[in-house]
Structure formats: structure tokens, C-alpha cells
Motif scaffolding. Structure first.
Motif, PDB file in Angstrom:
ATOM      1  N   THR A  77       0.986  -1.282  -0.042  1.00 17.54           N
ATOM      2  CA  THR A  77      -0.068  -0.084   0.040  1.00 17.54           C
ATOM      3  C   THR A  77       0.895   1.334  -0.169  1.00 17.54           C
ATOM      4  O   THR A  77       0.444   2.190  -0.767  1.00 17.54           O
ATOM      5  N   HIS A 126      -4.858   0.354   6.124  1.00 19.18           N
ATOM      6  CA  HIS A 126      -3.996   0.145   4.827  1.00 19.18           C
ATOM      7  C   HIS A 126      -2.513  -0.225   5.491  1.00 19.18           C
ATOM      8  O   HIS A 126      -1.603   0.329   4.562  1.00 19.18           O
ATOM      9  N   GLU A 146     -10.783  -0.801   0.616  1.00 19.89           N
ATOM     10  CA  GLU A 146     -10.938  -2.186   0.735  1.00 19.89           C
ATOM     11  C   GLU A 146     -12.102  -2.373   0.030  1.00 19.89           C
ATOM     12  O   GLU A 146     -13.142  -1.836   0.347  1.00 19.89           O
ATOM     13  N   ASP A 161      -7.492  -2.125  -2.101  1.00 19.17           N
ATOM     14  CA  ASP A 161      -6.660  -2.729  -1.301  1.00 19.17           C
ATOM     15  C   ASP A 161      -7.403  -4.377  -1.019  1.00 19.17           C
ATOM     16  O   ASP A 161      -8.278  -4.663  -0.100  1.00 19.17           O
ATOM     17  N   GLU A 162      -6.906  -5.038  -1.473  1.00 20.33           N
ATOM     18  CA  GLU A 162      -7.171  -6.437  -1.554  1.00 20.33           C
ATOM     19  C   GLU A 162      -6.164  -7.533  -0.817  1.00 20.33           C
ATOM     20  O   GLU A 162      -6.131  -8.676  -1.006  1.00 20.33           O
ATOM     21  N   THR A 209      -9.054  -9.620   0.967  1.00 21.27           N
ATOM     22  CA  THR A 209      -9.799 -10.294   0.238  1.00 21.27           C
ATOM     23  C   THR A 209      -9.328 -11.038  -1.137  1.00 21.27           C
ATOM     24  O   THR A 209      -9.946 -11.569  -1.560  1.00 21.27           O
TER      25      THR A 209
END
Length: 445
Positions: A119, A143, A201, A234-235, A238
Motif C-alpha cells: 500500500t 491500509h 478495501e 486494497d485486496e 480479500t
């Protein structure tokens, strides 16, 4: 349960580690239990106590603690050939090719060593690519431990959320509540020409689990395109968990400009990555002028673990298994909560889950989401479900940490230690593990 060894280890750790831990989320009360080893979907602590593990290393362990033979063989092969080289290897190319084939937004990838590093690099890249300084993030979003996003406040009235960060960093960071379309429109109306990127996210995973309301990410996509800014998903959490190999962006049908990854893409080893369109990612050195480098980036053992983990998941119906267990667990939790704690909210999707200790709920539960809040306006709980990180922060966080977590641990179920962090199901979990967890929830709630 006996915890004498854990207590002794914690006493030693306090002398040599700040707070006795190397990550603050591990500092449970009255002291953490120390893990000796993993066993499939379980962990065993230093005193021999066994727990169903729903922490899963805070998300990286899609396959559980016992690596399948093909993953273990790849890790051992690359480790035996030499720790690392300071030069490229074929396996990092193969993993980048795999990611590009499956993730909608990704043509090119730069591998790094943590989600935080990903990030940080994504923010630097967005600022350089657009020639602008301001970054928009979600209030209460997380993040990584980086200066640009460790902020508190609303809109342009922000300040650092940790000592040691100069106020000047927060001056370039704007915050809006997740799921608040009016707020994001207002920020772009006032600062649109100065905004380099919106970072979010796709589904909040570090402040409870909060789904986007219908159309929210489409709004972010439209606003960033209209104002010449970038959309960063921002994965880290996920990625390769929600939506399978296409990640959450594929499931939601919204394609960002840049995606950050971590956790599963490294197969349980330290990793981060920044992916996106070639014209953007090629601005990293040495192809471009945005400095980004790292001694351990693209580490061959990590790359091999990530590649073989994803290949195994693709070839062995892993997502079908973990998502079915997730659905069963969330459905069972919904029934338990309806009977014993009707104010609480069950959240999650795919193989992620959590019970949020919300303080209010509707009189009835007609038409409610049956296996995790999906932010449906027709749901009877819609007005009471958390819509953003600040809503989760206003829940019964102390009860979770001081009572609930402890009682679940004593019942043999290992959960993330606070109200905010997601919990995860792995391929090694079984229906019996789900039943064990539901019985524990029923007894403790």
C-alpha cells in the motif's frame, strides 16, 4: 485449560519484546497463549491445548496448516536450492503470469514483502502517475502501518492516528465514511483536481466485515475517472479469498486501476504485491522513475508457495468447500443470534465471517440476510447494520475482548482477538469443526 507454559513464555517475552509480542493484535488479556504448532484447521499451544483455528494467520492460510504435497514439495525444493539470490527466478514470473490471467485489473505486478509495503508503494505510484498529492481513504479503514493512511478525522480535517507521524502527512489525506456517497461527492467537488487516488478495501475486513451498499464502488469508479484520479482496491485481505481467483473485484464487477495484495498470494509466507494496468505499473523503477526496491522482494520460497497454493485451489474445488462451510457457519450464527442476542449482526461472505456486537436491532427479523449482512435495503436490519468502520467502533468492543474472546478460547475456539479483525475458514476445516464452533457460540453468547 492449563496455560502455565504460555504464561512463562509471556513473562520471558516481556523482557525482550515490547509488550511481549511482535504485532499488537496478538496482545490478548491477561496474556496471549503461545502456539507450538498447527494441525490442519487447528492449532496446539505450548501447554498442549488444541483449538479450532479461525484466525488462520489473519488470513493467509487458505489451505490450513498442513500444506498439500505439491505445495510442500515446491517450498522444500526452493528452500533447499538456496535461501535467496538477489537475482530474478522463473517462479516469480510464473506467479505474476497466474495473477494476470485471473484478476481483472492486473496486467503487470510488482512483488514486495508485506501488505503495508504494497500500500505504501501504491500510494507513491498513484501520486507520481497523476502528479497530485491527496489520497482519499475511508474513515476507520486500515491500509497497513504507513504514514499516509494512519490518520483520524473527517474530510480534510485529519491528523495522524499515531505518535511519530508528522502532521504534514495527514494534510494530504482526506477521509470519508465508507458507503457514504454524499460524502465522497462532496470531497471530489472541493478537492477533485488535487486527488491522486481513492484507496479502499472492496469489503472492509479490518473494521468488522462491511459490505458496500449497492452502487457505492461504481460511484467511486465514476468519480475517479471523471476527475482523472485512480481507484485503488486494497485486496490484501480479500484477494484470492473473496471471489475466488478473480478476487473481490471480480465478484463485485468493479475494476480498479491498482490493486494491492498480500496474505494468500504468498501462500502463508511474507508477501505483498501491487498489480494493475501496465501503463501504470511500468512507472516503477527500473522501467520508470518511481523508486521501488527490496532485497527480499520476489523471494523464491514465497513465490513458489503462493503459486502452488493458487494452483491447488484452482484444481481441487477449494473455494467451493470453504465457501460452503462459510455459508453454513454464518447461517448457524444467524439462528443463534436471533435467539440469544438479537441486537448482534452476523457479517461476512465466502470464507470470511464475524459476529458484530451491535447495540441495536429491529423488533422483527422478517426478510433479514440469512448468512451474513449484504446491505440489502429490503432487509429488516438494514438501518441497524454497520455501514462503515465507525459504526463498528461504536459496538460492544470491550465485551468482545474481555469476555467473549476469553470464553470462546476456553471452549476450544481460536478467534481474532478483537471486534474488528476478520475471521477465516480454510480448506482443512470440516463440517465437524463448524458444528464445534456453533456449539461454542451457543454456549458463550
Amino acid at each position: 485449560m492449563n496455560h502455565e507454559q504460555s504464561r512463562s513464555l509471556y513473562d520471558r517475552a516481556l523482557s525482550v519484546l515490547p509488550g511481549g509480542v511482535n504485532s499488537s493484535v496478538r496482545a490478548t488479556q491477561p496474556y496471549p497463549f503461545f502456539i507450538e504448532r498447527g494441525d490442519g484447521g487447528h492449532v496446539i499451544d505450548a501447554d498442549g491445548n488444541k483449538y479450532v483455528d479461525f484466525v488462520m494467520g489473519y488470513g493467509p492460510l487458505l489451505l490450513g496448516h498442513d500444506l498439500p504435497e505439491q505445495v510442500q514439495a515446491a517450498v522444500q525444493q526452493h528452500a533447499s536450492q538456496g535461501p535467496m539470490y538477489g537475482a530474478p527466478t522463473e517462479v516469480e514470473v510464473e506467479l505474476a503470469e497466474f495473477v494476470a490471467r485471473h484478476v481483472p485489473s492486473v496486467e503487470m505486478t510488482r512483488f514486495v514483502n508485506s501488505g503495508t509495503e504494497a500500500t505504501v508503494s501504491a500510494v507513491r505510484l498513484a501520486r507520481a502517475y497523476t502528479g497530485r498529492d491527496k489520497i482519499v481513504v475511508m474513515e476507520g479503514g486500515y491500509h497497513g502501518a504507513q504514514e499516509s493512511t494512519l490518520v483520524e478525522g473527517s474530510g480534510a480535517d485529519t491528523h495522524p492516528s499515531s505518535p511519530g507521524i508528522p502532521d504534514s502527512f495527514a494534510e494530504h489525506t482526506l477521509t470519508v465514511p465508507f458507503n457514504d456517497e454524499e460524502a465522497i461527492h462532496a470531497v471530489f467537488e472541493e478537492h477533485g483536481e488535487d486527488i491522486a487516488a481513492v484507496m479502499t478495501e472492496p469489503i472492509l475486513g479490518n473494521y468488522g466485515i462491511v459490505h458496500p451498499i449497492d452502487g457505492y464502488h461504481e460511484t467511486l469508479r465514476d468519480l475517479t475517472e471523471d476527475h482523472g484520479a485512480l481507484l485503488i482496491f486494497d485486496e490484501v485481505i480479500t484477494g484470492f479469498r473473496v471471489g475466488g481467483l478473480q478476487c473481490a473485484q471480480g465478484k463485485l464487477g468493479v475494476t480498479p486501476d491498482i490493486t494491492t495484495f498480500g496474505k494468500i498470494v504468498g501462500g502463508g509466507f511474507p508477501v505483498g504485491a501491487i498489480g494493475g494496468r501496465s501503463e501504470i505499473i511500468e512507472n516503477f523503477t527500473p522501467a520508470g522513475e518511481v523508486f521501488q526496491s527490496g532485497t527480499f522482494s520476489g523471494h523464491p520460497v514465497t513465490m513458489a508457495a503462493g503459486l502452488e497454493t493458487l494452483r491447488y485451489a484452482a484444481e481441487n474445488d477449494v473455494y467451493e468447500h470453504v465457501n460452503e462451510l462459510g455459508e453454513k457457519l454464518r447461517s448457524g450464527l444467524t439462528d443463534i443470534v436471533a435467539d440469544q442476542a438479537p441486537n448482534y449482526t452476523v457479517v461476512g461472505t465466502d470464507s470470511m465471517f464475524k459476529t458484530i456486537f451491535t447495540r441495536e436491532g429491529p423488533d422483527g427479523r422478517d426478510g433479514h440476510c440469512e448468512a451474513g449482512c449484504k446491505q440489502r435495503e429490503s432487509c429488516s436490519r438494514y438501518d441497524h447494520c454497520p455501514k462503515n468502520g465507525m459504526d463498528v467502533k461504536r459496538t460492544e468492543t470491550d465485551r468482545w475482548e474481555r469476555l467473549f474472546w476469553q470464553d470462546m478460547k476456553d471452549a476450544g475456539v481460536f478467534l481474532t482477538a478483537n471486534q474488528f479483525e476478520s475471521q477465516f475458514i480454510c480448506d482443512a476445516h470440516t463440517e465437524s469443526d463448524i458444528e464445534t464452533a456453533l456449539e461454542a457460540y451457543k454456549a458463550v453468547l
